[in-house]
Design a protein around this motif. Structure first.
Motif, PDB file in Angstrom:
ATOM      1  N   GLN A 123      -0.103   6.848   7.011  1.00  0.00           N
ATOM      2  CA  GLN A 123      -1.112   5.898   7.461  1.00  0.00           C
ATOM      3  C   GLN A 123      -2.055   6.659   8.398  1.00  0.00           C
ATOM      4  O   GLN A 123      -1.605   7.295   9.351  1.00  0.00           O
ATOM      5  N   PRO A 141      -4.487  -0.277  -2.889  1.00  0.00           N
ATOM      6  CA  PRO A 141      -3.119  -0.679  -3.246  1.00  0.00           C
ATOM      7  C   PRO A 141      -3.019  -0.995  -4.731  1.00  0.00           C
ATOM      8  O   PRO A 141      -4.010  -1.332  -5.384  1.00  0.00           O
ATOM      9  N   ARG A 142      -1.822  -0.857  -5.268  1.00  0.00           N
ATOM     10  CA  ARG A 142      -1.586  -1.216  -6.664  1.00  0.00           C
ATOM     11  C   ARG A 142      -1.771  -2.723  -6.837  1.00  0.00           C
ATOM     12  O   ARG A 142      -1.149  -3.510  -6.127  1.00  0.00           O
ATOM     13  N   TYR A 145       0.992  -5.876  -6.693  1.00  0.00           N
ATOM     14  CA  TYR A 145       2.264  -5.491  -6.088  1.00  0.00           C
ATOM     15  C   TYR A 145       2.212  -5.371  -4.569  1.00  0.00           C
ATOM     16  O   TYR A 145       3.242  -5.414  -3.910  1.00  0.00           O
ATOM     17  N   TRP A 146       0.999  -5.216  -4.013  1.00  0.00           N
ATOM     18  CA  TRP A 146       0.935  -4.915  -2.593  1.00  0.00           C
ATOM     19  C   TRP A 146       1.437  -6.067  -1.726  1.00  0.00           C
ATOM     20  O   TRP A 146       1.965  -5.843  -0.640  1.00  0.00           O
ATOM     21  N   GLN A 147       1.343  -7.321  -2.213  1.00  0.00           N
ATOM     22  CA  GLN A 147       1.811  -8.425  -1.387  1.00  0.00           C
ATOM     23  C   GLN A 147       3.328  -8.457  -1.261  1.00  0.00           C
ATOM     24  O   GLN A 147       3.861  -9.077  -0.334  1.00  0.00           O
ATOM     25  N   ALA A 149       5.013  -6.100  -0.265  1.00  0.00           N
ATOM     26  CA  ALA A 149       5.281  -5.429   1.004  1.00  0.00           C
ATOM     27  C   ALA A 149       5.176  -6.387   2.181  1.00  0.00           C
ATOM     28  O   ALA A 149       5.839  -6.206   3.205  1.00  0.00           O
ATOM     29  N   ILE A 158       3.831   0.774   0.999  1.00  0.00           N
ATOM     30  CA  ILE A 158       3.011  -0.005   0.077  1.00  0.00           C
ATOM     31  C   ILE A 158       2.615   0.905  -1.076  1.00  0.00           C
ATOM     32  O   ILE A 158       2.159   2.040  -0.863  1.00  0.00           O
ATOM     33  N   GLU A 159       2.765   0.419  -2.296  1.00  0.00           N
ATOM     34  CA  GLU A 159       2.377   1.221  -3.452  1.00  0.00           C
ATOM     35  C   GLU A 159       0.856   1.302  -3.539  1.00  0.00           C
ATOM     36  O   GLU A 159       0.158   0.297  -3.449  1.00  0.00           O
ATOM     37  N   VAL A 160       0.339   2.519  -3.724  1.00  0.00           N
ATOM     38  CA  VAL A 160      -1.102   2.750  -3.816  1.00  0.00           C
ATOM     39  C   VAL A 160      -1.408   3.581  -5.065  1.00  0.00           C
ATOM     40  O   VAL A 160      -0.520   4.219  -5.629  1.00  0.00           O
ATOM     41  N   LYS A 205       4.981   6.902  -8.943  1.00  0.00           N
ATOM     42  CA  LYS A 205       4.259   5.993  -8.048  1.00  0.00           C
ATOM     43  C   LYS A 205       3.779   6.724  -6.795  1.00  0.00           C
ATOM     44  O   LYS A 205       4.404   7.673  -6.323  1.00  0.00           O
ATOM     45  N   TYR A 207       2.770   6.124  -2.701  1.00  0.00           N
ATOM     46  CA  TYR A 207       3.143   5.203  -1.629  1.00  0.00           C
ATOM     47  C   TYR A 207       2.476   5.585  -0.309  1.00  0.00           C
ATOM     48  O   TYR A 207       2.445   6.768   0.079  1.00  0.00           O
TER      49      TYR A 207
END
Length: 307
Positions: A123, A141-142, A145-147, A149, A158-160, A205, A207
């Motif tokens: 971050q 974010p992907r 899917y990000w929610q 997290a 968080i997947e990005v 993935k 992250y």
């Protein structure tokens, strides 16, 4: 986890004071750091003399014979990581990146306990660890899917879908699978293209590891590629590469992404430049957008294998 080895890689050009801070921050990592590769892009500000005076055994310095740009520097760094070293991960950053002491430890902890890692990233905060987000390093974010997290207690990441080269860590096997960063980009956008490529198979993935923190000491906290509000004349030449490189990155994702990018970057940005009030250097910026976008349509460098 104790046997994990990581190579940090820093690309630098004429920013000796920032490089000193970045090196100090990297050397202060709490775990896993085995080597530090520094690519000196033919700096003329005393960087060579400073680097040659250092004696830390983990340090490997390469003085490039020409200014390769950020993209060429990262290409050379990753190539050196693959061909000359045997570490498990390469950790990429600009010379104005200051990772917090546990930044690497947190990323390794996540990467070694999760399968199919394409990359992990810290971050990134602007100028201070308690400062705002560094806007040019905010990643996408992907979708859908990000929610997850947000509703998962103590979720670590968080997947990005992509990342910038400001504290991003990549497994060795992914480099071998997808090749090297695109040196022909020269500057800007090479990080997005490369990290897109790392996760393009949709099996691996990317992250954002939330408890891994790094500071980006950029001069201004601009949005990525924001030519419309940028008033720094010293940066204008870079946008020619930005618009060219965007087209190739989009083309490699697919036709829909290419059309979207042409409409968003080539058409929307140009109209904003021409029609919006109080735009500095309007004519110059319009020319850059047209020229860069046009060049991108014919920009077809091959991907360099890492094997």
């Amino acid at each position: 986890m104790s046997s994990v080895n990581v190579t940090a890689a820093i690309v630098t050009y004429n920013r000796l004071d920032l490089l000193k801070e970045s090196l100090a921050a990297v050397l202060a990592q709490t775990a896993y750091l085995t080597h530090i590769l520094v690519i000196n892009n033919q700096s003329t500000d005393g960087t060579k003399e400073y680097l040659d005076s250092l004696t830390d055994p983990r340090l490997i310095v390469i003085h490039a014979s020409e200014n390769l740009g950020g993209a060429g520097g990262f290409n050379l760094a990753v190539k050196q990581f693959i061909t000359a070293l045997a570490d498990d991960y390469v950790w990429l950053m600009d010379d104005d990146t200051l990772p917090e002491p546990t930044a690497l430890e947190k990323m390794v902890s996540f990467a070694t306990t999760h399968a199919n890692i394409g990359f992990t990233q810290s971050q990134v905060r602007w100028r201070d660890v308690n400062g705002p987000a560094a806007y040019m390093n905010v990643v996408a974010p992907r979708a859908f899917y990000w929610q997850d997290a947000l509703i998962t207690p103590n979720n670590p990441a968080i997947e990005v879908v992509n990342s910038t080269f400001v504290s991003v860590m990549i497994p060795r096997e992914r480099v071998l699978a997808v090749g090297l960063p695109q040196k022909e980009y020269f500057i800007w956008g090479d990080d997005m293209e490369y990290t897109n490529r790392l996760v393009a198979d949709e099996i691996h993935k990317g992250y954002l590891v939330l408890n891994s923190l790094a500071v980006h000491k950029s001069k201004e906290n601009l949005l990525p590629g924001d030519i419309i509000t940028d008033t720094d004349t010293d940066r204008m030449w870079r946008y020619d590469y930005e618009y060219r490189n965007r087209i190739l990155t989009a083309r490699r994702i697919g036709k829909k992404e290419l059309i979207k990018t042409l409409l968003r970057s080539g058409v929307r940005d140009l109209l904003k430049i021409l029609l919006k009030g109080n735009v500095a250097y309007r004519g110059k910026k319009a020319g850059i957008i047209i020229r860069g976008t046009w060049r991108g349509l014919f920009f077809r460098p091959s991907i360099e294998s890492a094997k």
